[in-house]
Design an enzyme around this catalytic site. Structure first.
Site, PDB file in Angstrom:
ATOM      1  N   LYS A 207      78.948  93.150 -48.151  1.00 21.64           N
ATOM      2  CA  LYS A 207      78.857  91.701 -48.300  1.00 21.64           C
ATOM      3  C   LYS A 207      77.938  91.402 -49.481  1.00 21.64           C
ATOM      4  CE  LYS A 207      77.844  87.610 -45.393  1.00 21.64           C
ATOM      5  NZ  LYS A 207      77.472  87.198 -44.019  1.00 21.64           N
ATOM      6  N   SER A 279      80.461  83.831 -42.191  1.00 23.95           N
ATOM      7  CA  SER A 279      80.381  83.932 -43.632  1.00 23.95           C
ATOM      8  C   SER A 279      80.736  85.314 -44.177  1.00 23.95           C
ATOM      9  CB  SER A 279      78.970  83.561 -44.103  1.00 23.95           C
ATOM     10  OG  SER A 279      78.025  84.520 -43.660  1.00 23.95           O
ATOM     11  N   SER A 303      78.472  84.953 -37.939  1.00 29.06           N
ATOM     12  CA  SER A 303      79.119  85.378 -39.176  1.00 29.06           C
ATOM     13  C   SER A 303      79.659  86.796 -39.191  1.00 29.06           C
ATOM     14  CB  SER A 303      78.166  85.189 -40.356  1.00 29.06           C
ATOM     15  OG  SER A 303      78.083  83.828 -40.674  1.00 29.06           O
TER      16      SER A 303
END
Length: 621
Positions: A207, A279, A303
């Protein structure tokens, strides 16, 4: 820099707001117009502020406080001149374990653990892309037995990333040069007989909020598109030490919210017309699409669980403080967590084993042991399931899986929730704009949901599990103290807010809420924030008492436990238990006791291995 019109509007706003309040946002502006008492704060401002903080003062008290605040403003201005890097945690740290219930160690990251061994008859496919969706253990066998080189596997995944990027938009930066070098290093080591373990030579994606030395780390937001750190995050170091190959910095919603970043929306490979949720949008999408062997995401309030739901992957949100956050973008220091996102439960186990444990950098990380036993019988565990999620009542008008009284409905965050959460996808509730959980947004009927989740229970019963239906306790405290996240995020991005560059965030609906969130956060009194943290202890005790009766809790998609356990720090894992209308994954969530990731992974893997859904992957064109 922000444009002049926005800066002018900001100055006008500050001048229009009573001095004591506006001082919380921009003392420098206020200092340009001092009051007769020798500072920018006057009695009238204090009277206005009293309404915000809920107290009533006498006139002499107002005068005294105005003087004190004028002195304090000078201190604030000095404080703001101190450079504080993003890697610096506050001196106050959160610990999820209650006094007397600290976990036992030691942590032994990277130690050998048992995992599935591929049969000796394993062969290399004629078309290497046939292995794109294989589990980690099977990919590891290809590499260890030198049926496939890491270089070959890495180039295959790089090609897939490039091919599906236009459709899925799941990476920010392709780390091709680094990946080719790391793969070549892995091949040399393995040829020389130095095999590091099951992650050696396997391509992975991070990420894009983890620092990677010399490579852009954008945090998904316009103000940071050229940000480069001169160090690696702990998880990057540990996976490098395990021999894994970093192939991409994967997308996240701007500043860890939603699935929209400065390059557009990340999409789900099950249906590219839908967002990937957030996210951890890129890790979810790329993993589901067979474009990495595994990925690493983060969760503050949904997330990992949310994009795992939207993309039909296995997402493990470990206990808070299980994995170091060093080098990760800080959003909410007392809620941020790091975890693996994979295609199979055992993959998560292998990745967790490589990255957990203290690193002498993140003081929140516990020296807690991880004891994995893949053969532990389910009959030895006390497993509860949320009654109204598995047997929903259609007459209540709220649809399947309505939570117990006092808890927020699944698919919508508690009041004040936000941050790293779902947005725009079909994922579990997790933050602002959270999509419907477990396929609820895809038109799934109550009866269809009942059939899916009754079948889940049937599988567990056949495996000998001791199942107990339960109702969730009243978790309304979680909604009441949800502003902890906004307050801490405002502190994390205070420099961005005061510079005005926060207004550069233009990434769709999710990111556009950040400026107001950060500015509003400056109006939260420290007393109220600390009171919320005290109330958090009550929630921790409540969840501890509830979970003390069970080893694992099964939830139909997400429910009121998602927001609460993100505040208490409990671990959870999500995995698919159906595919609705061929393009909407339906998820099972398993929540466990603090630091008991091994238990929930065992419970989840038992179902996964006994069901037919584990090998269902999206069809890409």
């Amino acid at each position: 820099m922000a444009d002049h019109s926005k800066r002018d509007s900001r100055r006008k706003f500050l001048k229009a707001v009573p001095a004591a309040m506006a001082g919380a946002v921009g003392a420098k502006v206020l200092a340009q117009a001092p009051q007769p008492n020798g500072g920018p704060v006057n009695v009238e401002a204090i009277e206005c502020a009293e309404k915000l903080v809920g107290i009533d003062l006498h006139s002499d008290e107002e005068t005294a406080i105005a003087g004190s605040l004028n002195n304090r403003l000078r201190t604030y201005q000095q404080l703001r001149q101190i450079a504080i890097g993003p890697e610096i945690d506050p001196a106050i740290m959160f610990k999820p374990s209650l006094p007397g219930k600290e976990p036992k160690g030691p942590a032994t990251p990277g130690a050998a653990i048992r995992y599935t061994k591929a049969p000796l008859t394993l062969k290399r496919p004629a078309n290497l892309e046939e292995v794109a969706f294989w589990p980690v253990a099977k990919l590891a066998a290809l590499i260890e037995r030198r049926l496939v080189t890491s270089t070959e596997l890495t180039r295959m995944y790089l090609d897939r990333l490039k091919r599906y990027q236009p459709t899925l938009n799941f990476y920010v930066t392709l780390t091709e040069d680094l990946a080719v070098k790391q793969a070549a290093d892995a091949d040399r080591e393995i040829k020389a007989g130095k095999y590091r373990g099951p992650l050696h030579g396997l391509p992975w994606g991070a990420k894009d909020l983890f620092a990677t030395k010399g490579i852009v780390t954008s945090w998904g937001g316009e103000p940071y598109i050229e940000q480069v750190f001169d160090y690696d995050a702990t998880i990057v170091e540990r996976l490098r030490d395990a021999g894994a190959v970093l192939v991409a910095k994967l997308t996240l919603g701007a500043l860890a919210q939603g699935d929209r970043w400065f390059g557009g929306r990340t999409n789900s490979p099950w249906n590219p017309q839908r967002g990937s949720s957030g996210s951890s949008a890129g890790p979810g999408s790329a993993t589901a699409a067979g474009c990495v062997a595994f990925s690493i995401g983060t969760e503050t309030r949904g997330s990992i669980i949310s994009p795992s739901t939207a993309n039909g992957v296995v997402g493990l949100r470990p206990t808070y403080g299980r994995i170091s956050r060093y080098g990760a973008m800080a959003l909410s220091n007392t809620m941020d967590k790091v975890g693996p996102m994979c295609r199979y439960v055992e993959d998560c186990v292998l990745v967790l084993n490589a990255i957990y444990g203290p690193d002498k950098r993140d003081g929140t990380v516990a020296d807690a042991a991880f004891r994995w036993n893949p053969d532990a019988p389910l009959a030895g565990y006390k497993i509860a399931f949320v009654r109204n999620g598995f047997d929903p009542a259609p007459a209540d008008g709220r649809g399947a899986g309505a939570p117990a009284a006092g808890t927020p409905p699944a698919g919508a965050p508690p009041a004040g929730a936000g941050g790293r959460g779902a947005a725009g996808g079909a994922g579990a509730a997790g933050g602002r704009g959270g999509g419907a959980a477990g396929g609820r947004g895809g038109g799934m009927s109550v009866e269809d949901r009942r059939k899916v989740y009754q079948e889940v229970l049937s599988v567990y019963r056949k495996l000998g599990a001791d199942l107990t239906p339960v109702d969730l306790p009243d978790l309304s405290i979680a909604g009441t103290i949800g502003f902890i996240l906004e307050t801490e995020s405002a502190a994390s991005f205070d420099d961005l807010t005061r510079s005005g560059d926060v207004d550069l965030l233009r990434t769709g609906t999710s990111a556009s809420t950040w400026p107001n969130t950060f500015k509003s956060g400056r109006f939260v009194p420290a007393v109220e924030y600390l009171r919320a943290q005290r109330a958090r202890v009550l929630l921790m005790r409540q969840m501890d008492e509830f979970m003390s009766k069970y080893d694992a809790l099964l939830s139909a998609g997400s429910d009121g436990t998602l927001g609460a356990t993100n505040l208490t720090g409990h671990p959870a894992i999500a995995l698919k238990c159906s595919i609705y209308n061929s393009d909407t994954p339906v998820m099972l969530m398993v929540t466990g006791r603090l630091y008991e990731e091994a238990t929930i992974c065992r419970v989840a893997m038992a179902y996964e291995q006994a069901s037919d859904w584990k090998d269902r992957h999206p069809t890409l064109t």
